[in-house]
Design an enzyme around this catalytic site. Structure first.
Site, PDB file in Angstrom:
ATOM      1  N   ASP A   1       0.787  -1.221   0.000  1.00  0.00           N
ATOM      2  CA  ASP A   1       0.000   0.000   0.000  1.00  0.00           C
ATOM      3  C   ASP A   1       0.825   1.280   0.000  1.00  0.00           C
ATOM      4  O   ASP A   1       0.270   2.375  -0.095  1.00  0.00           O
ATOM      5  CB  ASP A   1      -0.946   0.019   1.214  1.00  0.00           C
ATOM      6  CG  ASP A   1      -2.098  -0.955   1.068  1.00  0.00           C
ATOM      7  OD1 ASP A   1      -2.615  -1.080  -0.053  1.00  0.00           O
ATOM      8  OD2 ASP A   1      -2.476  -1.594   2.064  1.00  0.00           O
TER       9      ASP A   1
ATOM     10  N   ASP B   1      -6.285  -5.319  -5.784  1.00  0.00           N
ATOM     11  CA  ASP B   1      -5.967  -3.921  -5.485  1.00  0.00           C
ATOM     12  C   ASP B   1      -4.522  -3.569  -5.852  1.00  0.00           C
ATOM     13  O   ASP B   1      -4.213  -2.415  -6.180  1.00  0.00           O
ATOM     14  CB  ASP B   1      -6.155  -3.619  -3.992  1.00  0.00           C
ATOM     15  CG  ASP B   1      -7.370  -4.261  -3.365  1.00  0.00           C
ATOM     16  OD1 ASP B   1      -7.695  -5.412  -3.706  1.00  0.00           O
ATOM     17  OD2 ASP B   1      -7.995  -3.625  -2.492  1.00  0.00           O
TER      18      ASP B   1
END
Length: 396
Positions: A116, A172
């Site tokens: 992330d 993602d």
């Protein structure tokens, strides 16, 4: 499953009749002008209200603001939204605030335990450097890119997403490949781009079904690269089409094609777009429910919660795709419809309300009863990115 059904009923009243809400005047660019004014107002108030390093993420059920700290995967979105707000409005005060909120994330350069960092740094520092050209942002971007690349395993052919299970990769993760493509050029390190492309090819092979819908999670054996399990952490079932996951895939492969011109990536992006655009459970206003396969996705009496964040990502991805293909108008028109829906009274906040977030009605993690029918910082981010892309194409 009973628990899920009860949750559907409990939250259905929050999203009832969204498609029936009145649309603002969308003649010419009136809707776009109105939206920009709302954005300008909300972002100025948000920048005055929140503190750098503790960025607004969503609104809790009790009305308090959920803040994103320095290790929160969403923390880069608010600074990035401020940067986009500056581009859309020309307000230099927003650029000054964006810089302050961006530089407060400096320590993220040291985070090594998640993919992330792409969201955290490229959405904040990446936009900051793109817009200003100020080299003060580069050292942090260099460190973050090195840490992201270090999570690449050539035996598996992917970048590891989380540090649990065996070797999990989530759809993602496609979004964070842009950080590596950019870094490969900026820092003259072609292995970053090679890793990004390998990840995209491996994900194409293992994440997608015959209809081009995507699994959320694929868990690999880190020693051999063998697929151990295909599952979900967000969708209603392992085999369902979690809406934001489909959006991540569309956006990711469109971006990969833009960076490589590999026709495999373009074909994949177009196939994912077709799955989304032609889905029989897509609502008329083109703002999907949180998972296409929930049992009451098309129930007008007890509707499932919508996910404006998925719609915003889809719109941004389709606008990007529209500029890279000959038949781009079909993608542009669909994205324009989404943006007009999101810019209607049904989804767009009124100035001074909604915790100064811009969009309403997103879903974070339904199965965990977390962030349901609430604003989300990444919904705002990709909505503004889509608006900026729309303005560029339309020359507004």
């Amino acid at each position: 499953m009973k628990k899920i059904c009860h949750l559907f009923l409990a939250f259905s009243t929050l999203t009832l009749s969204l498609s029936a809400q009145p649309m603002r005047d969308d003649s010419s660019s009136a809707w776009f002008k109105n939206t920009t004014e709302v954005i300008h107002s909300q972002l100025n108030k948000a920048a005055e209200t929140y503190q750098p390093g503790k960025n607004p993420r969503s609104i809790n059920p009790d009305g308090t603001i959920r803040l994103a700290g320095l290790t929160d995967w969403t923390t880069g979105f608010f600074p990035g939204t401020l940067w986009y707000g500056y581009e859309l409005t020309g307000d230099k005060a927003l650029a000054e605030k964006a810089k302050i909120f961006t530089l407060a994330l400096d320590s993220i350069r040291n985070i090594k335990n998640t993919h992330d960092v792409g969201f955290m740094l490229f959405c904040s520092y990446g936009n900051a450097y793109r817009i200003t050209g100020d080299r003060v942002y580069l050292p942090v971007l260099a460190d973050g890119a090195a840490n992201l690349y270090a999570r690449f395993n050539p035996k598996v052919g992917t970048i590891r997403s989380w540090d649990w299970l065996h070797y999990p990769v989530i759809i993602d993760n496609m979004m964070n490949l842009e950080y590596l493509y950019w870094s490969a050029n900026q820092f003259k390190n072609p292995k970053y781009a090679a890793a990004a492309s390998t990840h995209a090819l491996t994900t194409m092979k293992n994440h997608f079904r015959k209809d081009y819908s995507s699994y959320h999670v694929v868990d690999y054996d880190p020693q051999t690269g063998k697929v151990l399990r295909k599952m979900t952490h967000q969708g209603v079932t392992d085999d369902s089409a979690w809406a934001r996951g489909q959006a991540w895939g569309l956006y990711g492969y469109t971006m990969c094609y833009a960076n490589t011109k590999n026709p495999q990536f373009l074909k994949q992006a177009k196939n994912i777009a077709s799955f989304i655009m032609n889905h029989p459970r897509m609502p008329k206003d083109k703002v999907p429910v949180w998972d296409f396969d929930v049992h009451n996705a098309m129930d007008t009496d007890v509707p499932a919660p919508r996910d404006a964040s998925a719609a915003a990502v889809i719109a941004s991805g389709l606008l990007d795709l529209s500029t890279q293909v000959k038949d781009g108008k079909i993608y542009f028109d669909y994205a324009e419809d989404i943006l007009k829906s999101l810019s209607s009274d049904a989804y767009l906040a009124k100035p001074g309300e909604n915790g100064y977030f811009i969009l309403k009605h997103s879903v974070g993690a339904f199965l965990y009863n977390s962030e349901i029918d609430t604003p989300l910082d990444y919904a705002d981010y990709y909505y503004l990115e889509a608006l900026k892309r729309y303005a560029s194409i339309k020359k507004i």
